[in-house]
Design a protein around this motif. Structure first.
Motif, PDB file in Angstrom:
ATOM      1  N   UNK A 168       0.851  -1.193   0.000  1.00  0.00           N
ATOM      2  CA  UNK A 168       0.000   0.000   0.000  1.00  0.00           C
ATOM      3  C   UNK A 168       0.887   1.244   0.000  1.00  0.00           C
ATOM      4  N   UNK A 169       0.725   2.075  -1.011  1.00  0.00           N
ATOM      5  CA  UNK A 169       1.516   3.301  -1.121  1.00  0.00           C
ATOM      6  C   UNK A 169       0.865   4.455  -0.361  1.00  0.00           C
ATOM      7  N   UNK A 170      -0.463   4.501  -0.415  1.00  0.00           N
ATOM      8  CA  UNK A 170      -1.200   5.591   0.235  1.00  0.00           C
ATOM      9  C   UNK A 170      -2.535   5.054   0.711  1.00  0.00           C
ATOM     10  N   UNK A 171      -2.984   5.598   1.837  1.00  0.00           N
ATOM     11  CA  UNK A 171      -4.218   5.133   2.453  1.00  0.00           C
ATOM     12  C   UNK A 171      -4.997   6.341   2.958  1.00  0.00           C
ATOM     13  N   UNK A 172      -6.266   6.429   2.553  1.00  0.00           N
ATOM     14  CA  UNK A 172      -7.085   7.559   3.005  1.00  0.00           C
ATOM     15  C   UNK A 172      -8.439   7.056   3.490  1.00  0.00           C
ATOM     16  N   UNK A 173      -8.826   7.489   4.702  1.00  0.00           N
ATOM     17  CA  UNK A 173     -10.120   7.115   5.259  1.00  0.00           C
ATOM     18  C   UNK A 173     -11.193   7.997   4.645  1.00  0.00           C
ATOM     19  N   UNK A 174     -12.229   7.375   4.127  1.00  0.00           N
ATOM     20  CA  UNK A 174     -13.329   8.099   3.505  1.00  0.00           C
ATOM     21  C   UNK A 174     -14.453   8.329   4.513  1.00  0.00           C
ATOM     22  N   UNK A 175     -15.260   9.376   4.329  1.00  0.00           N
ATOM     23  CA  UNK A 175     -16.351   9.642   5.280  1.00  0.00           C
ATOM     24  C   UNK A 175     -17.498   8.641   5.178  1.00  0.00           C
ATOM     25  N   UNK A 176     -17.601   7.946   4.060  1.00  0.00           N
ATOM     26  CA  UNK A 176     -18.719   7.015   3.873  1.00  0.00           C
ATOM     27  C   UNK A 176     -18.509   5.733   4.673  1.00  0.00           C
TER      28      UNK A 176
END
Length: 220
Positions: free
Chosen positions: A193-201
């Motif tokens: 995993x290069x980048x990880x972003x938590x989404x609001x959904x």
């Protein structure tokens, strides 16, 4: 197929807990029996709980027990994260102590190995970049608890996934996810995993998309 990818595929095949013949593993990965035997030795020496032997078959077990301690997978994960982090430090004394302690842990882990691990897996570990995934573990755990979708960049692609379960295989972490793009389950290597972003959904269990469905599919 790169050897690291083949080793990961072998872990995924063996993780169902059933006995797999070496010939079947060789056919599934398109390599020789001799390569499979070497791969099994490498995985075992790297800490993957391999059981079996040539002529009979192989399987991966999930239980890790250290007499007189019984450790959960999460506790074992935390222990290895800490020791590997210290082992990679510039402090020669602490680094040596961490590697020695990992060697002792490997020595008492009840696994059927063709040979004992050397250097506690630091030198022979087939997934040398696994430590890169450590930073993602807290985010993945939190997202699983709060049932939040994630945007993951892996192998040059951005994917929206539902994180369902973290698995730990001999110092390699994978995450079972439901991928919104492929509309299917996947096992992501956390170190890739290069980048990880938590989404609001948020997400809820749906038929065909839950961890229960994944486990039913993996059942032999």
């Amino acid at each position: 197929m790169r050897r690291a990818d083949r080793l990961m595929k072998l872990v995924q095949i063996l993780r169902d807990g059933t006995l797999h013949k070496a010939a079947d593993l060789a056919a599934a990965t398109d390599v020789s029996l001799r390569s499979i035997y070497r791969d099994m030795e490498t995985l075992a020496a790297s800490g993957v709980p391999i059981e079996g032997e040539r002529g009979i078959g192989y399987r991966v077990t999930a239980a890790i027990t250290l007499p007189p301690l019984n450790l959960t997978m999460t506790e074992m994960e935390a222990l290895h994260i800490g020791l590997m982090a210290v082992g990679a430090s510039d402090d020669t004394e602490l680094s040596g102590a961490a590697k020695a302690l990992l060697a002792k842990l490997d020595a008492v882990t009840p696994e059927d190995r063709s040979r004992a691990p050397q250097g506690s897996g630091f030198a022979i570990y087939p997934f040398a970049d696994a430590a890169r995934g450590f930073q993602h573990l807290p985010v993945l755990r939190q997202a699983m608890r709060t049932r939040q979708k994630l945007e993951v960049e892996i192998e040059g692609q951005n994917r929206i996934v539902r994180p369902l379960q973290l698995d730990y295989w001999g110092r390699l972490w994978t995450c079972v996810v439901w991928c919104e793009a492929t509309r299917d389950f996947d096992d992501l290597r956390v170190d890739q995993i290069k980048r990880l972003r938590v989404l609001p959904s948020l997400f809820v269990d749906e038929d065909g998309k839950s961890l229960k469905d994944y486990n039913l599919r993996k059942r032999p």
